[in-house]
Design a protein around this motif. Structure first.
Motif, PDB file in Angstrom:
ATOM      1  N   VAL A  56       3.820   9.768   0.572  1.00 54.74           N
ATOM      2  CA  VAL A  56       4.503   8.505   0.882  1.00 54.74           C
ATOM      3  C   VAL A  56       5.157   7.890  -0.363  1.00 54.74           C
ATOM      4  N   TYR A 116       1.888  12.904   8.328  1.00 58.53           N
ATOM      5  CA  TYR A 116       1.545  11.664   9.021  1.00 58.53           C
ATOM      6  C   TYR A 116       2.209  10.423   8.406  1.00 58.53           C
ATOM      7  N   GLY A 117       2.016  10.228   7.110  1.00 58.85           N
ATOM      8  CA  GLY A 117       2.589   9.050   6.446  1.00 58.85           C
ATOM      9  C   GLY A 117       4.116   9.018   6.515  1.00 58.85           C
ATOM     10  N   ARG A 127      -1.545  13.971   0.437  1.00 58.72           N
ATOM     11  CA  ARG A 127      -1.215  13.028   1.509  1.00 58.72           C
ATOM     12  C   ARG A 127      -0.753  11.689   0.929  1.00 58.72           C
ATOM     13  N   THR A 128      -1.442  11.278  -0.141  1.00 57.82           N
ATOM     14  CA  THR A 128      -1.066  10.028  -0.794  1.00 57.82           C
ATOM     15  C   THR A 128       0.311  10.140  -1.444  1.00 57.82           C
ATOM     16  N   MET A 159      -4.026   5.322  -2.584  1.00 55.35           N
ATOM     17  CA  MET A 159      -5.445   5.365  -2.950  1.00 55.35           C
ATOM     18  C   MET A 159      -6.105   6.648  -2.462  1.00 55.35           C
ATOM     19  N   ARG A 177       0.816  -1.212   0.000  1.00 61.68           N
ATOM     20  CA  ARG A 177       0.000   0.000   0.000  1.00 61.68           C
ATOM     21  C   ARG A 177       0.849   1.260   0.000  1.00 61.68           C
ATOM     22  N   LYS A 178       2.111   1.134   0.395  1.00 58.65           N
ATOM     23  CA  LYS A 178       3.026   2.270   0.233  1.00 58.65           C
ATOM     24  C   LYS A 178       3.279   2.491  -1.250  1.00 58.65           C
ATOM     25  N   PHE A 218      -9.952   8.319  -2.019  1.00 57.84           N
ATOM     26  CA  PHE A 218     -11.303   7.776  -1.910  1.00 57.84           C
ATOM     27  C   PHE A 218     -12.357   8.730  -2.453  1.00 57.84           C
TER      28      PHE A 218
END
Lengths: 285, 258
Positions: free
Chosen positions: B171, B115-116, B167-168, B97, B92-93, B99
Motif C-alpha cells: 500500500v 487486498y490493500g 502486504r504492508t 505496521m 494508516r496508509k 505486528f
C-alpha cells in the motif's frame, strides 16, 4: 470415606455414557418409528399430487411447496437482518444503555413462545398492514421468530474471528466497514451458516405461528403470489392427526407427512453443511 | 537528551509532550522525540515500559482501545496526526505496521498482498505487478513465486512474517512500524527479517520495537530507551550502547535488569 479416584472415574464415565446413549437412543427411536410407519405412504403420487377426497387420499404436494416457500421467504428476511444486526452489535455498538436495551430485547424475543409470535403476526401483518392470511405474513412472522437465533449465532461467529485480522487490515489504511466486509465477514461465514441451520429446522417445523397467519386447512392448489394462503407440512400433519375427516384411515398419510417434513429438514441441513465445508476449505481454517 | 538528535533538521516524525492514559493509569509521560527520515529507529526497554504503546501512537492504533486517552502532539511530515480533520484511514496508509505475531489473512498469498491495493483502487491490470514487486522487496519472491495462489497459512512462520511486510509495502507507506516482529520467530528467520529491515530503510522510515538488545544494536541507526512510561534516552545507537548518558540505560543494556 470417599470413593477412590479410579472408582469414581468409572462411575462418572458410566453415567455420562448412559446419558449420551439415552439421548441418541431416543433420536434413533423417533427416526425408526417415523420411517417404519411412514415409508409405505411415500410414492411419486404422494409427493407430487394434490390431496383428494377431503384429504383422505392423494398427495401432499402443496404442503411441501408451502414449507419450502416458508423456509425461503423467512430466510430472505431473517438472514440479512440478523447478520446486519449482529455486525452492529459486535463491531459498532458501544457499551451503553441502548446496546443493553437491544441485547435484552433479543434475549426476550428468543424466549418468547412461538404462539405469541403468531398472535403478533396476526395483529401486525395480517390485520394492521393488511397482508391478509398469506405466505408473506407467515414468512415475516417466522422471520421474527428466528432472528434472535441468527443474531446470537452470527455474533458468536463474528467474535470468533481473531482480532489480529481486524488490526492488520486497519493498519493497511482500510476502513472499518471495508475490513468487516472483506475480512471479518468472509471469515465468519462458516459459523453464521451453522447458526442458520438451526433456524431452518425451526421454520420448517413451527405450526402455531403459521396457523394464525396464513396456513390453510385445505387448499388444493399452489400459492400463486406472496399474498396467497398456502398449505404447510406441520399444519397439514396437525390437521390430519386432530381434525381430519377420518383420522384412523389417514394414519399412513400422517406418518408419511412427518417423514417428508423430516427429510426436508435433513436435506436443507445437509446443503448447509456442504456450504460450510466449502467456505472452510476456501479459507483454510 | 543528546545534542545531535535534537538537531535533526527535518524529522519525519516529531513528538511533543505526549502523555497517554489507559483509564486512570498513565502509560506514557511527556514523550519528546524527533525521528529522522530513512533511518531505522529502535525502541528498547523492559516489558511494560510503554514502547509498544508508544509505537501504536504513531499510526493511531490506540484509537481502538476505548479507555485510551492521549494528550500532546505527534507530527508526521509537519502535520499533527491527532489534529482536527485528520483521516485515520489515510494516516494508516502512510504509516504501515507489522505486528508481533505473523498474521496473514485466511486467503491466498497473492490475495493477502493484493487486498490493500485492490481496496485502495489500484487498477486491476496493475495489481499483479504490485504483488510481485512487494514480494520481491520482502525477499520472498524467489521462495514462493511458483505457489502464490496457495493459502498464506501454508508458509512457514518466518515466510508469513515477510508476507506481512510485503502486504504492508504493497500500500506504499512512507513509514513502517514494526512491533517486535521477530519475537515469534526462530533465529534464521529473524536474521532474514533483520537483513530485510536494513535494506528497507533506503525507501522507508523504520521504527522497530524490540526486546532483543542485540537486534537493536545490529540493525538500528538510532535507539530510544524507555522505562516506566518515560523516554529515558535517545541517540545514535552506537552512542547509546557504547556510552549511555543515563545510569538506567547502562543498567538495562548491560543486563542488570529487564
Amino acid at each position: 470415606m470417599g470413593l477412590n479416584a479410579k472408582t469414581s472415574e468409572i462411575i462418572a464415565f458410566a453415567f455420562l455414557t448412559l446419558a449420551a446413549l439415552t439421548v441418541a437412543g431416543f433420536v434413533l427411536f423417533i427416526l425408526y418409528y417415523i420411517v417404519s410407519n411412514g415409508y409405505s405412504a411415500i410414492s411419486i403420487e404422494f409427493l407430487t399430487e394434490m390431496p383428494r377426497k377431503m384429504m383422505t387420499e392423494g398427495g401432499i404436494y402443496p404442503a411441501i411447496v408451502g414449507t419450502v416457500y416458508l423456509i425461503i421467504g423467512s430466510m430472505l428476511v431473517a438472514l440479512p437482518m440478523g447478520i446486519l444486526a449482529a455486525i452492529y452489535l459486535t463491531e459498532y455498538a458501544g457499551e451503553n444503555r441502548t446496546t443493553w436495551a437491544i441485547e435484552m430485547a433479543i434475549n426476550n424475543l428468543a424466549g418468547t413462545p412461538s404462539v405469541v409470535f403468531g398472535l403478533f403476526g396476526l395483529a401486525m401483518f395480517v390485520k394492521y398492514l393488511g397482508f391478509g392470511p398469506s405466505l408473506l405474513s407467515a414468512s415475516l412472522t417466522l422471520a421474527l421468530l428466528i432472528i434472535p437465533v441468527i443474531i446470537r449465532s452470527s455474533e458468536e461467529a463474528l467474535l470468533a474471528v481473531p482480532p489480529e485480522y481486524r488490526e492488520s487490515s486497519l493498519a493497511l489504511g482500510i476502513s472499518k466497514w471495508q475490513t468487516i466486509r472483506h475480512v471479518v465477514l468472509p471469515a465468519s461465514i462458516p459459523g453464521i451458516v451453522t447458526g442458520s441451520i438451526l433456524s431452518i429446522g425451526r421454520v420448517a417445523g413451527e405450526t402455531a405461528p403459521i396457523l394464525l397467519t396464513g396456513a390453510a386447512y385445505f387448499l388444493p392448489r399452489l400459492p400463486d403470489s406472496v399474498y396467497s394462503q398456502f398449505m404447510a407440512l406441520p399444519c397439514h400433519l396437525f390437521v390430519l392427526a386432530t381434525a381430519g375427516t377420518n383420522i384412523a384411515q389417514t394414519r399412513p398419510l400422517q406418518y408419511g407427512t412427518a417423514l417428508v417434513l423430516l427429510m426436508i429438514v435433513l436435506a436443507v441441513n445437509f446443503v448447509a453443511v456442504l456450504v460450510r465445508r466449502y467456505y472452510r476449505q476456501k479459507l483454510k481454517i | 537528551m543528546t545534542e545531535a538528535i535534537q538537531n535533526v533538521a527535518n524529522p519525519q516524525i516529531e513528538v511533543k509532550d505526549l502523555n497517554l492514559w489507559y483509564g486512570e493509569k498513565q502509560a506514557l509521560k511527556n514523550i519528546n522525540i524527533r525521528i529522522p527520515k530513512n533511518s531505522v529507529t529502535a525502541f528498547i526497554g523492559p516489558s511494560g515500559c510503554g514502547k509498544s504503546t508508544f509505537i501504536r501512537c504513531l499510526n493511531r492504533m490506540n484509537d481502538l482501545i476505548k479507555s485510551c486517552r492521549i494528550e500532546g502532539e505527534v507530527s508526521i511530515e509537519g502535520k499533527d496526526i491527532y489534529g482536527p480533520g485528520v483521516d485515520v484511514v489515510d494516516l494508516r496508509k502512510q504509516v504501515g505496521m507489522v505486528f508481533q505475531k505473523p498474521n496473514p489473512f485466511p486467503m491466498s498469498i497473492y490475495d493477502n498482498i493484493a487486498y490493500g491495493p485492490r481496496i485502495h483502487g489500484v487498477n486491476k491490470k496493475d495489481i499483479e505487478g504490485v504483488v510481485e514487486h512487494a514480494l520481491r522487496s520482502a525477499a520472498l519472491w524467489d521462495e514462493i513465486s511458483d505457489r502464490i495462489r496457495s493459502p498464506a497459512f501454508s508458509l512457514s512462520g518466518g515466510q508469513q512474517q515477510r508476507l506481512c511486510i510485503a502486504r504492508t509495502m504493497a500500500v506504499k507507506p512512507e513509514i513502517i512500524l514494526f512491533d517486535e516482529p521477530c519475537s515469534a520467530l526462530d533465529p534464521i528467520s529473524t536474521a532474514k527479517i533483520e537483513e530485510l529491515i536494513m535494506n528497507l530503510k533506503k525507501d522507508y522510515t523504520i521504527v522497530i520495537v524490540t526486546h532483543n538488545m542485540q537486534q537493536a544494536a545490529r540493525i538500528s541507526d538510532y535507539t530510544a530507551f524507555f522505562l516506566m512510561g518515560e523516554l529515558i534516552e535517545f541517540g545514535k545507537t552506537r552512542q547509546i550502547f557504547e556510552n549511555p548518558g543515563e545510569k538506567s540505560t547502562e543498567d538495562y543494556i548491560t543486563g542488570r535488569f529487564g
